[in-house]
Design a protein around this motif. Sequence first.
Motif, PDB file in Angstrom:
ATOM      1  N   ILE A 212      -0.330  33.398  29.133  1.00 39.06           N
ATOM      2  CA  ILE A 212      -0.709  33.918  27.817  1.00 39.06           C
ATOM      3  C   ILE A 212       0.529  34.322  27.022  1.00 39.06           C
ATOM      4  CG2 ILE A 212      -1.777  35.929  26.700  1.00 39.06           C
ATOM      5  CD1 ILE A 212      -4.080  35.637  28.689  1.00 39.06           C
ATOM      6  N   ALA A 213       1.516  34.916  27.704  1.00 38.19           N
ATOM      7  CA  ALA A 213       2.748  35.327  27.029  1.00 38.19           C
ATOM      8  C   ALA A 213       3.501  34.113  26.488  1.00 38.19           C
ATOM      9  CB  ALA A 213       3.637  36.117  27.995  1.00 38.19           C
ATOM     10  N   MET A 214       3.536  33.046  27.280  1.00 42.41           N
ATOM     11  CA  MET A 214       4.186  31.811  26.825  1.00 42.41           C
ATOM     12  C   MET A 214       3.448  31.219  25.624  1.00 42.41           C
ATOM     13  SD  MET A 214       5.168  29.989  30.453  1.00 42.41           S
ATOM     14  CE  MET A 214       5.548  28.431  29.638  1.00 42.41           C
ATOM     15  N   THR A 215       2.119  31.278  25.663  1.00 39.26           N
ATOM     16  CA  THR A 215       1.309  30.780  24.539  1.00 39.26           C
ATOM     17  C   THR A 215       1.594  31.585  23.282  1.00 39.26           C
ATOM     18  OG1 THR A 215      -0.437  30.114  26.086  1.00 39.26           O
ATOM     19  CG2 THR A 215      -1.036  30.289  23.763  1.00 39.26           C
ATOM     20  N   ASP A 216       1.689  32.918  23.421  1.00 38.24           N
ATOM     21  CA  ASP A 216       2.028  33.790  22.292  1.00 38.24           C
ATOM     22  C   ASP A 216       3.337  33.347  21.637  1.00 38.24           C
ATOM     23  OD1 ASP A 216       0.207  35.708  21.487  1.00 38.24           O
ATOM     24  OD2 ASP A 216       0.736  37.123  23.069  1.00 38.24           O
ATOM     25  N   GLN A 217       4.351  33.126  22.468  1.00 38.47           N
ATOM     26  CA  GLN A 217       5.666  32.731  21.949  1.00 38.47           C
ATOM     27  C   GLN A 217       5.609  31.369  21.264  1.00 38.47           C
ATOM     28  OE1 GLN A 217       8.194  32.996  25.384  1.00 38.47           O
ATOM     29  NE2 GLN A 217       8.298  35.235  25.329  1.00 38.47           N
ATOM     30  N   GLU A 218       4.912  30.415  21.886  1.00 36.96           N
ATOM     31  CA  GLU A 218       4.818  29.067  21.320  1.00 36.96           C
ATOM     32  C   GLU A 218       4.065  29.070  19.985  1.00 36.96           C
ATOM     33  OE1 GLU A 218       3.023  26.783  24.406  1.00 36.96           O
ATOM     34  OE2 GLU A 218       4.822  26.772  25.664  1.00 36.96           O
ATOM     35  N   MET A 219       2.978  29.856  19.912  1.00 37.10           N
ATOM     36  CA  MET A 219       2.205  29.928  18.674  1.00 37.10           C
ATOM     37  C   MET A 219       3.044  30.536  17.549  1.00 37.10           C
ATOM     38  SD  MET A 219      -0.719  28.515  19.123  1.00 37.10           S
ATOM     39  CE  MET A 219      -1.699  29.073  17.747  1.00 37.10           C
ATOM     40  N   GLU A 220       3.854  31.526  17.880  1.00 40.25           N
ATOM     41  CA  GLU A 220       4.705  32.139  16.855  1.00 40.25           C
ATOM     42  C   GLU A 220       5.771  31.148  16.381  1.00 40.25           C
ATOM     43  OE1 GLU A 220       6.781  36.264  15.586  1.00 40.25           O
ATOM     44  OE2 GLU A 220       5.884  36.112  17.577  1.00 40.25           O
ATOM     45  N   GLU A 221       6.332  30.382  17.300  1.00 37.35           N
ATOM     46  CA  GLU A 221       7.335  29.369  16.927  1.00 37.35           C
ATOM     47  C   GLU A 221       6.719  28.316  16.008  1.00 37.35           C
ATOM     48  OE1 GLU A 221       8.793  27.928  20.642  1.00 37.35           O
ATOM     49  OE2 GLU A 221       9.829  29.809  21.130  1.00 37.35           O
ATOM     50  N   ILE A 222       5.480  27.908  16.308  1.00 34.25           N
ATOM     51  CA  ILE A 222       4.777  26.936  15.454  1.00 34.25           C
ATOM     52  C   ILE A 222       4.550  27.534  14.065  1.00 34.25           C
ATOM     53  CG2 ILE A 222       2.581  25.733  15.102  1.00 34.25           C
ATOM     54  CD1 ILE A 222       2.427  25.462  18.195  1.00 34.25           C
ATOM     55  N   ALA A 223       4.156  28.804  14.028  1.00 32.44           N
ATOM     56  CA  ALA A 223       3.906  29.476  12.746  1.00 32.44           C
ATOM     57  C   ALA A 223       5.182  29.537  11.909  1.00 32.44           C
ATOM     58  CB  ALA A 223       3.368  30.886  12.990  1.00 32.44           C
ATOM     59  N   ILE A 224       6.316  29.797  12.540  1.00 35.93           N
ATOM     60  CA  ILE A 224       7.600  29.854  11.837  1.00 35.93           C
ATOM     61  C   ILE A 224       7.962  28.477  11.275  1.00 35.93           C
ATOM     62  CG2 ILE A 224      10.082  30.206  12.144  1.00 35.93           C
ATOM     63  CD1 ILE A 224       9.309  32.418  14.220  1.00 35.93           C
ATOM     64  N   GLU A 225       7.739  27.429  12.095  1.00 35.34           N
ATOM     65  CA  GLU A 225       8.031  26.061  11.649  1.00 35.34           C
ATOM     66  C   GLU A 225       7.171  25.668  10.444  1.00 35.34           C
ATOM     67  OE1 GLU A 225       7.652  23.356  14.906  1.00 35.34           O
ATOM     68  OE2 GLU A 225       9.125  24.419  16.153  1.00 35.34           O
ATOM     69  N   LEU A 226       5.889  26.022  10.504  1.00 37.59           N
ATOM     70  CA  LEU A 226       4.981  25.704   9.402  1.00 37.59           C
ATOM     71  C   LEU A 226       5.349  26.463   8.139  1.00 37.59           C
ATOM     72  CD1 LEU A 226       1.539  25.576  11.252  1.00 37.59           C
ATOM     73  CD2 LEU A 226       2.788  23.653  10.273  1.00 37.59           C
ATOM     74  N   GLN A 227       5.772  27.701   8.324  1.00 42.05           N
ATOM     75  CA  GLN A 227       6.173  28.521   7.180  1.00 42.05           C
ATOM     76  C   GLN A 227       7.406  27.924   6.490  1.00 42.05           C
ATOM     77  OE1 GLN A 227       6.834  32.618   8.176  1.00 42.05           O
ATOM     78  NE2 GLN A 227       6.937  33.289   6.069  1.00 42.05           N
ATOM     79  N   ALA A 228       8.307  27.359   7.301  1.00 45.71           N
ATOM     80  CA  ALA A 228       9.517  26.744   6.746  1.00 45.71           C
ATOM     81  C   ALA A 228       9.197  25.495   5.931  1.00 45.71           C
ATOM     82  CB  ALA A 228      10.485  26.402   7.884  1.00 45.71           C
ATOM     83  N   LEU A 229       8.090  24.826   6.263  1.00 49.94           N
ATOM     84  CA  LEU A 229       7.701  23.600   5.556  1.00 49.94           C
ATOM     85  C   LEU A 229       7.054  23.896   4.205  1.00 49.94           C
ATOM     86  CD1 LEU A 229       6.180  21.551   8.518  1.00 49.94           C
ATOM     87  CD2 LEU A 229       8.379  21.139   7.393  1.00 49.94           C
ATOM     88  N   SER A 230       6.456  25.079   4.078  1.00 53.26           N
ATOM     89  CA  SER A 230       5.718  25.396   2.845  1.00 53.26           C
ATOM     90  C   SER A 230       6.640  25.889   1.723  1.00 53.26           C
ATOM     91  CB  SER A 230       4.659  26.454   3.144  1.00 53.26           C
ATOM     92  OG  SER A 230       5.245  27.615   3.653  1.00 53.26           O
TER      93      SER A 230
END
Length: 230
Positions: A212-230
Amino acid sequence: MQNENQNEMQESVLPVLADKQIAINSDFYKMAFQFQEIMMIYESAIKQIETKLEILNKEYKVTGRRNPIETVKSRIKSPESIANKLIKRNLPVTFESMTANLHDIAGVRVICPYISDIYTVRDILLKQPDIKKIEEKDYIAFPKESGYRSLHVVVETPVYLSNTEHHIKVEIQLRTIAMDFWASLEHELRYKTTAKIPEGIRRELRHCAETIAMTDQEMEEIAIELQALS
């Protein structure tokens, strides 16, 4: 003659017993009222924290920014739980001992989407002048052996009544949705059985917590990447 003596003794004893009963009832009601008043003050402290979080929540909605708060929950410890904790710590079971030694009688839980949101909300709350940090335990950076992760911050907030001012401690637990999911299930499993949990199951729970901790980190990294695209 014997019956007369018994009657006389009963007549003399009954008023004494009645007086004792009145005294017992008076002490009981006094203690019950005092406990009710203390709990009301703790509930008011929770409302203070909840109001701050609600205002923060509304601010993010109005400004259109991504909200770091998903949900807010609160609770007051039960009298049984308070007494058990004092006994476990070999402390007197009194109102004075309760308010002086227990920091988690009033509790607020803040559920956040991402790990970084946890520290954002913590920092915003601690900047407020009427909030004083008492202690902090970071079980995200340093998880418990069980795998439990959360940020625990004990704060002190003032509660103003008509003639008195009280500085009340409130424990704020901040965790992600995933952390809360694991903690809720682990708590249910742990309290569902009185038997000692086998080491094999403990390992499985720790493994789930790490996943679950790894999933938390991965989801946050995805959110940061998506934010950079917008």
